[in-house]
Scaffold this active site. Structure first.
Site, PDB file in Angstrom:
ATOM      1  N   ASP A   1      36.543  39.665  32.588  1.00 24.77           N
ATOM      2  CA  ASP A   1      38.015  39.712  32.656  1.00 24.77           C
ATOM      3  C   ASP A   1      38.535  39.971  31.246  1.00 24.77           C
ATOM      4  OD1 ASP A   1      40.039  38.469  35.089  1.00 24.77           O
ATOM      5  OD2 ASP A   1      40.938  38.792  33.106  1.00 24.77           O
TER       6      ASP A   1
ATOM      7  N   ILE B   1      38.568  46.733  45.120  1.00 26.34           N
ATOM      8  CA  ILE B   1      39.499  45.955  45.963  1.00 26.34           C
ATOM      9  C   ILE B   1      40.937  46.102  45.450  1.00 26.34           C
ATOM     10  CG2 ILE B   1      40.009  43.657  46.914  1.00 26.34           C
ATOM     11  CD1 ILE B   1      37.172  42.838  46.566  1.00 26.34           C
TER      12      ILE B   1
ATOM     13  N   HIS C   1      45.014  51.614  53.617  1.00 28.40           N
ATOM     14  CA  HIS C   1      45.300  50.183  53.609  1.00 28.40           C
ATOM     15  C   HIS C   1      46.767  49.994  53.250  1.00 28.40           C
ATOM     16  CE1 HIS C   1      44.612  45.951  53.219  1.00 28.40           C
ATOM     17  NE2 HIS C   1      44.973  45.940  51.962  1.00 28.40           N
TER      18      HIS C   1
HETATM   19  P1  A3D Z   1      44.523  38.024  40.261  1.00 27.89           P
HETATM   20  O1  A3D Z   1      44.229  36.628  40.643  1.00 27.89           O
HETATM   21  O2  A3D Z   1      45.770  38.298  39.499  1.00 27.89           O
HETATM   22  O3  A3D Z   1      43.273  38.586  39.440  1.00 27.89           O
HETATM   23  C1  A3D Z   1      43.282  39.815  38.786  1.00 27.89           C
HETATM   24  C2  A3D Z   1      42.537  39.645  37.485  1.00 27.89           C
HETATM   25  O4  A3D Z   1      42.426  40.926  36.857  1.00 27.89           O
HETATM   26  C3  A3D Z   1      43.232  38.698  36.478  1.00 27.89           C
HETATM   27  O5  A3D Z   1      42.355  37.646  36.134  1.00 27.89           O
HETATM   28  C4  A3D Z   1      43.531  39.618  35.284  1.00 27.89           C
HETATM   29  O6  A3D Z   1      43.385  38.962  34.024  1.00 27.89           O
HETATM   30  C5  A3D Z   1      42.478  40.693  35.460  1.00 27.89           C
HETATM   31  N1  A3D Z   1      42.793  41.935  34.764  1.00 27.89           N
HETATM   32  C6  A3D Z   1      44.008  42.524  34.583  1.00 27.89           C
HETATM   33  N2  A3D Z   1      43.848  43.644  33.867  1.00 27.89           N
HETATM   34  C7  A3D Z   1      42.524  43.778  33.616  1.00 27.89           C
HETATM   35  C8  A3D Z   1      41.736  44.741  32.916  1.00 27.89           C
HETATM   36  N3  A3D Z   1      42.311  45.788  32.325  1.00 27.89           N
HETATM   37  N4  A3D Z   1      40.401  44.540  32.858  1.00 27.89           N
HETATM   38  C9  A3D Z   1      39.819  43.475  33.429  1.00 27.89           C
HETATM   39  N5  A3D Z   1      40.507  42.529  34.085  1.00 27.89           N
HETATM   40  C10 A3D Z   1      41.841  42.689  34.183  1.00 27.89           C
HETATM   41  O7  A3D Z   1      44.545  38.971  41.558  1.00 27.89           O
HETATM   42  P2  A3D Z   1      43.665  38.837  42.894  1.00 27.89           P
HETATM   43  O8  A3D Z   1      42.263  38.502  42.523  1.00 27.89           O
HETATM   44  O9  A3D Z   1      44.398  38.003  43.870  1.00 27.89           O
HETATM   45  O10 A3D Z   1      43.763  40.348  43.426  1.00 27.89           O
HETATM   46  C11 A3D Z   1      43.138  41.398  42.708  1.00 27.89           C
HETATM   47  C12 A3D Z   1      43.534  42.755  43.263  1.00 27.89           C
HETATM   48  O11 A3D Z   1      43.089  42.871  44.625  1.00 27.89           O
HETATM   49  C13 A3D Z   1      45.050  43.028  43.320  1.00 27.89           C
HETATM   50  O12 A3D Z   1      45.307  44.360  42.924  1.00 27.89           O
HETATM   51  C14 A3D Z   1      45.402  42.839  44.786  1.00 27.89           C
HETATM   52  O13 A3D Z   1      46.529  43.579  45.167  1.00 27.89           O
HETATM   53  C15 A3D Z   1      44.152  43.380  45.432  1.00 27.89           C
HETATM   54  N6  A3D Z   1      43.932  42.957  46.824  1.00 27.89           N
HETATM   55  C16 A3D Z   1      43.452  43.906  47.674  1.00 27.89           C
HETATM   56  C17 A3D Z   1      43.211  43.586  48.999  1.00 27.89           C
HETATM   57  C18 A3D Z   1      42.687  44.636  49.922  1.00 27.89           C
HETATM   58  O14 A3D Z   1      42.498  44.377  51.086  1.00 27.89           O
HETATM   59  C19 A3D Z   1      42.416  45.981  49.436  1.00 27.89           C
HETATM   60  C20 A3D Z   1      43.460  42.283  49.462  1.00 27.89           C
HETATM   61  C21 A3D Z   1      43.927  41.334  48.568  1.00 27.89           C
HETATM   62  C22 A3D Z   1      44.165  41.685  47.238  1.00 27.89           C
END
Ligand code: A3D
Length: 320
Positions: free
Chosen positions: A34, A119, A176
């Site tokens: 991260d 994702i 999606h």
């Molecule tokens: P979150 O808990 O915010 O985690 C994202 C992480 O990415 C954070 O820890 C950030 O620090 C890190 N990050 C940001 N920029 C960078 C970078 N440049 N390099 C490395 N790390 C970075 O989000 P989440 O875990 O809940 O969701 C992650 C993604 O999945 C989001 O874009 C959601 O919209 C997506 N998502 C997709 C689905 C699908 O079904 C496709 C479902 C749920 C969430």
């Protein structure tokens, strides 16, 4: 036999759940990456400390350096920002496209032989950008969405019929987004298609329509409840099923955002279709016959995805 190495790029809500599941299922060693300092280190240490209780052996490492990805067999990408209430997945495009460019470069340099599961939203456009940025073969880069959307559909149907989720199969295709296409005639209870179950009096067409709408809005329903982010348990479980099919060469048939180059009449676009995932990555795109309203809905969904992919091409022409 050496353990597999699974790199989790993004250690937020989904990343943390992924690491825990990899441990519980003993799928391999984990590297959590991260940009936020301390988060991957803290979460990996916490999960490692649960291993003596849960009884799994896996190395858990947190890092802020791409070098640590070296030799990864699987990379699961969740880096970026999630939705907040009132936001659509498409609102995330600008920020997350930049993230995909960075992550793609990191994977290209340190894990060019990995199977990559994206994702990050908006999913279909982001996996397209990630594949271009990483320059990995398209069959080694897929997007997770269909497994989750189908799981939501299956859960709602099992609840409706009061039967085991294990006996419900479902197919959700297309992008999606709100235009995703849950296919009722390919969705079954123990092999009995939904239209037959309506005829048998198990449910009504109106109820099926309501469940289809709830499935389409499944992500937003959770965003509105959580208020601070989006779903993470089911998305993580979905990506793990895909990783497992690759690592164990299970050849599961699952709906994923896959690169289409002529299949379904679509070119240079990632969109949700059934694929076979085995040791070679996406080993086959399954082309089912789509007719009438299903074809119309699929084409509309592809159009929505292409609009977003075109926006990526405009913002980041270097990817082409
Ligand atoms: P979150 O808990 O915010 O985690 C994202 C992480 O990415 C954070 O820890 C950030 O620090 C890190 N990050 C940001 N920029 C960078 C970078 N440049 N390099 C490395 N790390 C970075 O989000 P989440 O875990 O809940 O969701 C992650 C993604 O999945 C989001 O874009 C959601 O919209 C997506 N998502 C997709 C689905 C699908 O079904 C496709 C479902 C749920 C969430």
């Amino acid at each position: 036999m050496a353990r597999n190495k699974i790199a989790l790029i993004g250690s937020g809500q989904i990343g943390g759940t992924l690491a825990h599941l990899v441990g519980l299922k003993e799928l391999g060693d984990v590297v959590m990456f991260d940009i936020a300092e301390g988060i991957p280190q803290g979460k990996s240490l916490d999960i490692a400390q649960s291993s003596p209780i849960s009884g799994f052996d896996a190395e858990m490492k947190g890092t802020n350096s791409y070098e640590a990805l070296a030799g990864a067999d699987v990379c699961i990408v969740t880096a970026g920002v999630p939705r907040k209430p009132g936001m659509s997945r498409d609102d995330l495009l600008g920020i997350n496209l930049k993230v995909m460019e960075q992550v793609g470069a990191g994977i290209s340099k340190y894990a060019p032989d990995a199977f990559v599961i994206c994702i990050t939203n908006p999913l279909d456009a982001m996996v397209w950008a990630l594949q271009k940025a990483s320059k990995l073969p398209a069959k080694k880069v897929v997007g997770m969405a269909g497994v989750l959307d189908s799981a939501r559909f299956r859960y709602f149907l099992a609840d409706e019929f009061n039967v085991s989720v294990e006996d419900v199969t479902a197919f959700v295709l297309g992008g999606h987004g709100d235009s995703m296409v849950p296919l009722t005639r390919y969705s079954t209870v123990a092999g009995i298609p939904l239209p037959d179950l309506v005829k048998m009096g198990w449910t009504s067409q109106a109820r099926i329509d309501e469940i289809v709408t709830r499935t389409r809005n499944g992500g937003a329903e959770i965003v509105n409840l959580l208020k601070t982010g989006s779903a993470f348990y089911a998305p993580a479980a979905s990506a793990i099923a895909m990783a497992e099919s690759y690592l164990r060469d299970k050849k599961r048939v699952v709906p994923c955002a896959a690169y289409l180059n002529g299949e379904y009449g679509v070119k240079d676009t990632y969109v949700g279709v059934p694929v076979v995932i085995g040791a070679k990555g996406v080993e086959r795109v399954v082309e089912i016959e789509l007719t009438g309203k299903d074809r119309e809905a699929f084409d509309k969904s592809v159009e929505a995805v292409q609009t977003l992919t075109d926006a990526c091409k405009k913002i980041a022409p270097d990817l082409l």
